[in-house]
Design a protein around this motif. Structure first.
Motif, mmCIF file in Angstrom:
data_model
loop_
_atom_site.group_PDB
_atom_site.id
_atom_site.type_symbol
_atom_site.label_atom_id
_atom_site.label_comp_id
_atom_site.label_asym_id
_atom_site.label_seq_id
_atom_site.Cartn_x
_atom_site.Cartn_y
_atom_site.Cartn_z
ATOM 1 N N ILE A 36 0.844 -1.204 0.000
ATOM 2 C CA ILE A 36 0.000 0.000 0.000
ATOM 3 C C ILE A 36 0.877 1.251 0.000
ATOM 4 C CG2 ILE A 36 -1.629 1.332 1.414
ATOM 5 C CD1 ILE A 36 -2.834 -1.386 2.280
ATOM 6 N N HIS A 37 1.936 1.252 0.787
ATOM 7 C CA HIS A 37 2.836 2.403 0.885
ATOM 8 C C HIS A 37 3.406 2.775 -0.489
ATOM 9 C CE1 HIS A 37 5.811 4.886 3.199
ATOM 10 N NE2 HIS A 37 6.485 4.744 2.066
ATOM 11 N N GLU A 38 3.945 1.796 -1.198
ATOM 12 C CA GLU A 38 4.588 2.109 -2.482
ATOM 13 C C GLU A 38 3.568 2.496 -3.548
ATOM 14 O OE1 GLU A 38 7.660 2.753 -2.495
ATOM 15 O OE2 GLU A 38 8.056 1.878 -0.533
ATOM 16 N N PHE A 39 2.392 1.878 -3.533
ATOM 17 C CA PHE A 39 1.373 2.283 -4.495
ATOM 18 C C PHE A 39 0.854 3.688 -4.174
ATOM 19 C CE2 PHE A 39 1.549 -2.002 -6.012
ATOM 20 C CZ PHE A 39 1.221 -1.882 -7.351
ATOM 21 N N ALA A 40 0.827 4.055 -2.904
ATOM 22 C CA ALA A 40 0.457 5.430 -2.547
ATOM 23 C C ALA A 40 1.463 6.414 -3.147
ATOM 24 C CB ALA A 40 0.378 5.589 -1.029
ATOM 25 N N HIS A 41 2.745 6.050 -3.132
ATOM 26 C CA HIS A 41 3.733 6.921 -3.780
ATOM 27 C C HIS A 41 3.433 7.062 -5.277
ATOM 28 C CE1 HIS A 41 6.460 7.917 -0.572
ATOM 29 N NE2 HIS A 41 6.791 6.666 -0.314
ATOM 30 N N LYS A 42 3.075 5.953 -5.924
ATOM 31 C CA LYS A 42 2.755 6.041 -7.360
ATOM 32 C C LYS A 42 1.538 6.948 -7.593
ATOM 33 C CE LYS A 42 4.857 3.802 -10.353
ATOM 34 N NZ LYS A 42 5.967 4.370 -11.181
ATOM 35 N N PRO A 86 6.528 7.010 12.747
ATOM 36 C CA PRO A 86 7.375 8.219 12.759
ATOM 37 C C PRO A 86 7.946 8.562 11.384
ATOM 38 C CG PRO A 86 7.902 6.799 14.616
ATOM 39 C CD PRO A 86 6.941 6.035 13.754
ATOM 40 N N TYR A 87 8.020 7.573 10.497
ATOM 41 C CA TYR A 87 8.536 7.820 9.148
ATOM 42 C C TYR A 87 7.666 8.827 8.395
ATOM 43 C CZ TYR A 87 10.932 6.609 4.787
ATOM 44 O OH TYR A 87 11.675 6.647 3.642
ATOM 45 N N ALA A 88 6.420 9.002 8.818
ATOM 46 C CA ALA A 88 5.516 9.960 8.164
ATOM 47 C C ALA A 88 6.069 11.376 8.176
ATOM 48 C CB ALA A 88 4.141 9.938 8.845
ATOM 49 N N SER A 93 5.681 13.661 1.092
ATOM 50 C CA SER A 93 5.448 12.467 0.281
ATOM 51 C C SER A 93 5.329 11.229 1.170
ATOM 52 C CB SER A 93 6.591 12.293 -0.721
ATOM 53 O OG SER A 93 6.422 11.098 -1.447
ATOM 54 N N GLU A 94 6.237 11.100 2.131
ATOM 55 C CA GLU A 94 6.154 9.959 3.053
ATOM 56 C C GLU A 94 4.922 10.075 3.943
ATOM 57 O OE1 GLU A 94 7.749 7.395 2.555
ATOM 58 O OE2 GLU A 94 9.349 8.174 1.285
ATOM 59 N N PHE A 95 4.542 11.295 4.286
ATOM 60 C CA PHE A 95 3.326 11.478 5.099
ATOM 61 C C PHE A 95 2.117 10.900 4.374
ATOM 62 C CE2 PHE A 95 -0.449 13.590 6.581
ATOM 63 C CZ PHE A 95 -0.298 13.545 7.964
ATOM 64 N N PHE A 96 1.973 11.207 3.085
ATOM 65 C CA PHE A 96 0.837 10.687 2.314
ATOM 66 C C PHE A 96 0.881 9.163 2.259
ATOM 67 C CE2 PHE A 96 -0.997 9.392 -1.818
ATOM 68 C CZ PHE A 96 -2.313 9.741 -1.569
ATOM 69 N N ALA A 97 2.058 8.588 2.021
ATOM 70 C CA ALA A 97 2.177 7.128 1.920
ATOM 71 C C ALA A 97 1.883 6.453 3.266
ATOM 72 C CB ALA A 97 3.569 6.746 1.407
ATOM 73 N N VAL A 98 2.426 6.985 4.354
ATOM 74 C CA VAL A 98 2.202 6.399 5.678
ATOM 75 C C VAL A 98 0.744 6.593 6.105
ATOM 76 C CG1 VAL A 98 2.816 6.570 8.127
ATOM 77 C CG2 VAL A 98 4.611 6.587 6.389
HETATM 78 ZN ZN LIG Z 1 7.919 5.907 1.214
#
Ligand SMILES: [Zn+2]
Length: 132
Positions: A36-42, A86-88, A93-98
């Motif tokens: 889900i995380h990587e597809f959110a980045h896409k 915490p990675y968010a 960009s990481e916030f949206f994925a997390v």
């Molecule tokens: Zn990421």
């Protein structure tokens, strides 16, 4: 830090650690899911930018940017931020994925801790996984 997934821009591939994908799929309530995380980045990159803002328009864009700015400005300091990894707080960009991971993997916790963020994501994904 070990890389367990990567989404390259444009028509680039998504690379996933199969081991991480299996571990995350066996414990969905933990709130982590590399797929889900990587597809959110896409999805984030669909407008050509990896900025935490998916390709929204009009009122939805205004709502999302207002929510993102408000949540991200807290920088993980608010106790309600504990629902997100915490990675968010690495970047938007990481916030949206997390946040997307939390939306699908622990929707009740996200909805209770961050109702505005939950509602913004529900509006984007046109889904209500918490059944609110
Ligand atoms: Zn990421």
């Amino acid at each position: 830090m070990a890389v367990i997934g990567q989404a390259l821009p444009n028509r680039g591939p998504i690379s996933l650690s199969w081991d991480a994908a299996l571990v995350h799929s066996r414990d969905p309530g933990a709130g982590r899911n590399v797929v889900i995380h990587e597809f959110a980045h896409k999805i984030d990159m669909m407008d050509g930018y990896s900025d935490g803002i998916p390709p929204l328009r009009g009122a939805q864009l205004t709502r999302w940017t207002r929510t993102l700015d408000g949540e991200f400005a807290q920088g993980g300091s608010d106790p309600s931020d504990e629902v997100l990894s915490p990675y968010a707080w690495t970047n938007t960009s990481e916030f949206f994925a997390v946040a997307t991971e939390a939306f699908f993997c622990s929707p009740h916790r996200l909805g209770e801790a961050k109702p505005d963020l939950y509602a913004a994501l529900a509006g984007w994904y046109l889904q209500d996984p918490a059944g609110t």
